[in-house]
Write a protein that holds these residues in place. Structure first.
Motif, mmCIF file in Angstrom:
data_model
loop_
_atom_site.group_PDB
_atom_site.id
_atom_site.type_symbol
_atom_site.label_atom_id
_atom_site.label_comp_id
_atom_site.label_asym_id
_atom_site.label_seq_id
_atom_site.Cartn_x
_atom_site.Cartn_y
_atom_site.Cartn_z
ATOM 1 N N PHE A 205 30.676 35.080 45.946
ATOM 2 C CA PHE A 205 31.634 34.406 45.053
ATOM 3 C C PHE A 205 31.587 35.194 43.752
ATOM 4 O O PHE A 205 30.596 35.178 43.028
ATOM 5 N N LEU A 206 32.691 35.895 43.476
ATOM 6 C CA LEU A 206 32.685 36.869 42.396
ATOM 7 C C LEU A 206 33.517 36.369 41.204
ATOM 8 O O LEU A 206 34.655 35.922 41.384
ATOM 9 N N ILE A 207 32.944 36.491 40.037
ATOM 10 C CA ILE A 207 33.623 36.015 38.825
ATOM 11 C C ILE A 207 34.002 37.222 37.964
ATOM 12 O O ILE A 207 33.122 37.977 37.523
ATOM 13 N N GLY A 208 35.298 37.402 37.752
ATOM 14 C CA GLY A 208 35.783 38.481 36.896
ATOM 15 C C GLY A 208 35.492 38.169 35.437
ATOM 16 O O GLY A 208 35.025 37.068 35.111
ATOM 17 N N ASN A 209 35.783 39.105 34.546
ATOM 18 C CA ASN A 209 35.419 38.886 33.144
ATOM 19 C C ASN A 209 36.345 39.646 32.198
ATOM 20 O O ASN A 209 36.660 40.814 32.410
ATOM 21 N N ILE A 210 36.761 38.938 31.182
ATOM 22 C CA ILE A 210 37.630 39.537 30.164
ATOM 23 C C ILE A 210 37.314 38.825 28.843
ATOM 24 O O ILE A 210 36.876 37.675 28.852
ATOM 25 N N GLY A 211 37.480 39.515 27.728
ATOM 26 C CA GLY A 211 37.144 38.921 26.433
ATOM 27 C C GLY A 211 38.297 38.090 25.882
ATOM 28 O O GLY A 211 39.467 38.375 26.143
ATOM 29 N N ILE A 212 37.973 37.081 25.101
ATOM 30 C CA ILE A 212 38.995 36.194 24.534
ATOM 31 C C ILE A 212 39.973 36.980 23.657
ATOM 32 O O ILE A 212 41.169 36.664 23.598
ATOM 33 N N ALA A 213 39.481 38.031 22.998
ATOM 34 C CA ALA A 213 40.357 38.810 22.100
ATOM 35 C C ALA A 213 41.515 39.426 22.885
ATOM 36 O O ALA A 213 42.596 39.655 22.332
ATOM 37 N N GLN A 214 41.293 39.672 24.163
ATOM 38 C CA GLN A 214 42.348 40.269 25.000
ATOM 39 C C GLN A 214 43.529 39.322 25.196
ATOM 40 O O GLN A 214 44.621 39.747 25.565
ATOM 41 N N LEU A 215 43.299 38.033 24.947
ATOM 42 C CA LEU A 215 44.394 37.067 25.145
ATOM 43 C C LEU A 215 45.421 37.154 24.025
ATOM 44 O O LEU A 215 46.487 36.556 24.106
ATOM 45 N N ALA A 216 45.089 37.911 22.971
ATOM 46 C CA ALA A 216 46.070 38.100 21.895
ATOM 47 C C ALA A 216 47.132 39.126 22.307
ATOM 48 O O ALA A 216 48.192 39.218 21.696
ATOM 49 N N ASP A 217 46.843 39.904 23.375
ATOM 50 C CA ASP A 217 47.816 40.915 23.820
ATOM 51 C C ASP A 217 49.055 40.248 24.412
ATOM 52 O O ASP A 217 48.946 39.206 25.056
ATOM 53 N N HIS A 218 50.217 40.910 24.246
ATOM 54 C CA HIS A 218 51.445 40.305 24.750
ATOM 55 C C HIS A 218 51.428 40.209 26.287
ATOM 56 O O HIS A 218 52.039 39.330 26.877
ATOM 57 N N ASP A 219 50.673 41.109 26.934
ATOM 58 C CA ASP A 219 50.650 41.104 28.398
ATOM 59 C C ASP A 219 49.354 40.483 28.941
ATOM 60 O O ASP A 219 48.834 40.903 29.985
ATOM 61 N N ALA A 220 48.831 39.473 28.217
ATOM 62 C CA ALA A 220 47.520 38.904 28.567
ATOM 63 C C ALA A 220 47.484 38.364 30.006
ATOM 64 O O ALA A 220 46.513 38.600 30.735
ATOM 65 N N LEU A 221 48.548 37.677 30.406
ATOM 66 C CA LEU A 221 48.538 37.085 31.752
ATOM 67 C C LEU A 221 48.478 38.188 32.804
ATOM 68 O O LEU A 221 47.712 38.104 33.778
ATOM 69 N N ASP A 222 49.240 39.229 32.563
ATOM 70 C CA ASP A 222 49.242 40.358 33.487
ATOM 71 C C ASP A 222 47.851 41.002 33.551
ATOM 72 O O ASP A 222 47.347 41.328 34.633
ATOM 73 N N ARG A 223 47.202 41.141 32.407
ATOM 74 C CA ARG A 223 45.858 41.745 32.385
ATOM 75 C C ARG A 223 44.863 40.872 33.151
ATOM 76 O O ARG A 223 44.028 41.375 33.915
ATOM 77 N N CYS A 224 44.952 39.554 32.939
ATOM 78 C CA CYS A 224 44.029 38.651 33.659
ATOM 79 C C CYS A 224 44.270 38.747 35.165
ATOM 80 O O CYS A 224 43.314 38.812 35.955
ATOM 81 N N ALA A 225 45.545 38.769 35.566
ATOM 82 C CA ALA A 225 45.866 38.844 37.001
ATOM 83 C C ALA A 225 45.356 40.171 37.571
ATOM 84 O O ALA A 225 44.807 40.211 38.684
ATOM 85 N N ARG A 226 45.495 41.245 36.793
ATOM 86 C CA ARG A 226 45.009 42.548 37.277
ATOM 87 C C ARG A 226 43.480 42.559 37.378
ATOM 88 O O ARG A 226 42.911 43.143 38.298
ATOM 89 N N ALA A 227 42.815 41.879 36.431
ATOM 90 C CA ALA A 227 41.340 41.814 36.476
ATOM 91 C C ALA A 227 40.900 41.103 37.760
ATOM 92 O O ALA A 227 39.954 41.526 38.430
ATOM 93 N N VAL A 228 41.613 40.047 38.105
ATOM 94 C CA VAL A 228 41.284 39.279 39.322
ATOM 95 C C VAL A 228 41.537 40.129 40.565
ATOM 96 O O VAL A 228 40.674 40.264 41.441
ATOM 97 N N ASP A 229 42.716 40.741 40.627
ATOM 98 C CA ASP A 229 43.074 41.545 41.811
ATOM 99 C C ASP A 229 42.132 42.737 41.984
ATOM 100 O O ASP A 229 41.779 43.106 43.094
ATOM 101 N N MET A 230 41.767 43.342 40.868
ATOM 102 C CA MET A 230 40.937 44.554 40.902
ATOM 103 C C MET A 230 39.667 44.362 41.737
ATOM 104 O O MET A 230 39.232 45.249 42.451
ATOM 105 N N ILE A 231 39.078 43.159 41.637
ATOM 106 C CA ILE A 231 37.778 42.963 42.314
ATOM 107 C C ILE A 231 37.841 41.846 43.357
ATOM 108 O O ILE A 231 36.819 41.413 43.847
#
Ligand SMILES: Cc1cc2nc3c(=O)[nH]c(=O)nc-3n(C[C@H](O)[C@H](O)[C@H](O)COP(=O)(O)O)c2cc1C
Length: 439
Positions: A205-231
């Motif tokens: 059971f794998l938990i991805g990780n991204i910093g809260i500061a990244q949520l300020a980016d305009h493409d935050a949802l896309d980045r989170c989805a890519r982080a999930v897909d990546m692993i």
């Protein structure tokens, strides 16, 4: 005043016309160069240099010398500052690992609050050790132990090996595992293999990780989805580290509008979101806000264990930053206090207690206070730097400590532990009541 990161070992640089030397420090806009020839001035004005990492990666910079005084400040041209960010990102991860391996990086007082608690021992064997049940349910899955390998960034050279060793152990012991911040791989797909452990441990059971500061980016949802897909992550941790970002020389300080971003991500991402502190603890009011935002679990990440303020202070050559690191070394809500307070505010909410958990007895205490998992960082990082066996031995030690606590306190299940925990020492209050202090 520019703040600098010490580079130790220093990185080699070269330029045209026979110039070469070492980069001894850097800031987000400049490199500090020492010449190999110890020249006190350059014969030509430098406009291009190449810096190499140990893994033979080369970074090319366009810029100018700020002054011709020694050591030289090479100011990076604005259009290639992104390359400097990338170089710094890579160096930072390796520095974190090296500092954690070789220095005392924990809160100076080691105060998690767990030391104030004990279990009531039961001398009579109420059940056989084979009847002990350490299973725990979390986000729709059942795990064999209430132990979670918390997310740690691996560094470029060592990251793949560290994550592989941790993942193999997670699979063997049927416990969840987090990876460290995937930011570097979101910016540059070349680094994705550092985090991709499902090829090695497909059931983990794998938990991805991204910093809260990244949520300020305009493409935050896309980045989170890519982080999930990546692993192929089963959940995504979003870490909060305001203190670290403000002490880290190259930290992300733009946190405007992030709570709105978090809400959107919780609504739209196709895996559960875990809000994760990294050492300051979560207050009950923050926990309630996070629940309202829609997170599925909270890692309270309390104080008393690894101190990121201190680690960032150790990386910097600026006296101001070093002092901030020392001042904030013990900062935060101790893990056991934060856990108790958040559990009271959110009686049923899935909680992970990370921060200074160093043995199986403490895992039992975290469960007794209502955590689904105790998260373990530093001890597993140190083990993973040694070998696969060292990681297994460390988890084995935690497991045995937990099971022995359960056996010796008559708690057959993790839930039973809640009725066995006390503040202070067993029967201390009776003792105080029955024995007069003065005659
Ligand atoms: C080397 C190292 C790297 C870490 N990197 C991350 C990270 O990228 N993202 C994150 O959420 N937490 C990160 N952490 C924090 C841990 O997940 C954990 O919250 C912290 O180390 C406290 O636990 P401990 O006292 O058991 O070490 C890192 C910890 C270590 C030791």
């Amino acid at each position: 005043m520019a703040e600098f990161i010490k580079l130790s070992p220093a990185l080699p640089w070269i330029a045209g016309q026979g110039h070469a030397g070492l980069v001894t420090a850097c800031a987000p806009d400049r490199l500090i160069l020492e010449s190999a020839l110890r020249e006190k001035s350059f014969s030509v004005r430098l406009t291009h240099i190449t810096v190499s990492l140990q893994n033979d990666q080369n970074f090319h910079f366009k810029g100018r010398l700020e002054t011709e005084l020694y050591p030289f400040h090479f100011i990076i041209a604005p259009e290639v500052r992104q390359t400097l960010q990338e170089l710094l990102g890579q160096i930072r991860k390796d520095q974190h690992i090296e500092i954690c391996r070789s220095q005392d990086v924990e809160a100076e007082d080691r105060f998690t609050g767990f030391g104030e608690l004990s279990f009531l021992p039961e001398a009579l064997p109420l059940f056989d050790h084979s009847e002990i049940d350490t299973r725990v349910k979390f986000l729709g899955r059942t795990f064999a132990l209430p132990i979670l390998i918390t997310g740690m960034t691996g560094g470029i050279q060592k990251g793949i090996e560290i994550n592989k060793r941790l993942a193999l152990a997670a699979q063997k012991y049927q416990i969840p595992m987090g990876v460290g911040s995937q930011r570097i791989a979101l910016d540059n797909a070349e680094y994705a293999p550092i985090f991709s452990v499902k090829d090695t441990a497909p059931d983990v059971f794998l938990i991805g990780n991204i910093g809260i500061a990244q949520l300020a980016d305009h493409d935050a949802l896309d980045r989170c989805a890519r982080a999930v897909d990546m692993i192929r992550a089963d959940a995504l941790a979003i870490h909060f580290n305001v203190v670290q970002e403000h002490i880290q020389v190259e930290g992300d300080r733009n946190l405007a509008g992030i709570m709105k971003g978090l809400e959107t991500i919780c609504k739209r991402l196709n895996v559960p979101v875990i809000a994760k502190e990294v050492g300051s603890g979560i207050s009950p009011s923050s926990a309630l806000m996070l629940q309202e935002c829609g997170v599925s679990a909270i890692d309270i990440g309390g104080a008393g264990g690894t101190s990121w303020a201190h680690i960032e202070g150790l990386r910097s050559s600026s006296p101001i930053v070093s002092q901030l690191g020392l001042s904030f070394r013990n900062w935060g809500i101790p893990t056991a206090y934060s856990l108790t307070a958040v559990r009271e505010a959110l009686p049923q909410f899935p909680l992970i207690a990370t921060g200074g958990v160093r043995d199986g007895l403490t895992v039992a205490k975290a469960c007794a206070l209502g955590a689904q998992f105790a998260g373990i960082g530093l001890p597993l990082l140190k083990a993973a730097l040694q070998s696969e066996e060292a990681v297994e031995d460390t988890i084995e030690g935690f497991m045995r400590g937990l099971r022995l606590t359960m056996l010796a306190s008559g708690a057959r299940t993790l839930d039973d532990l809640k009725t066995k925990i006390i503040r202070g020492r067993p029967y201390e209050s009776n003792f105080e009541r029955l024995i007069p202090t003065h005659r």
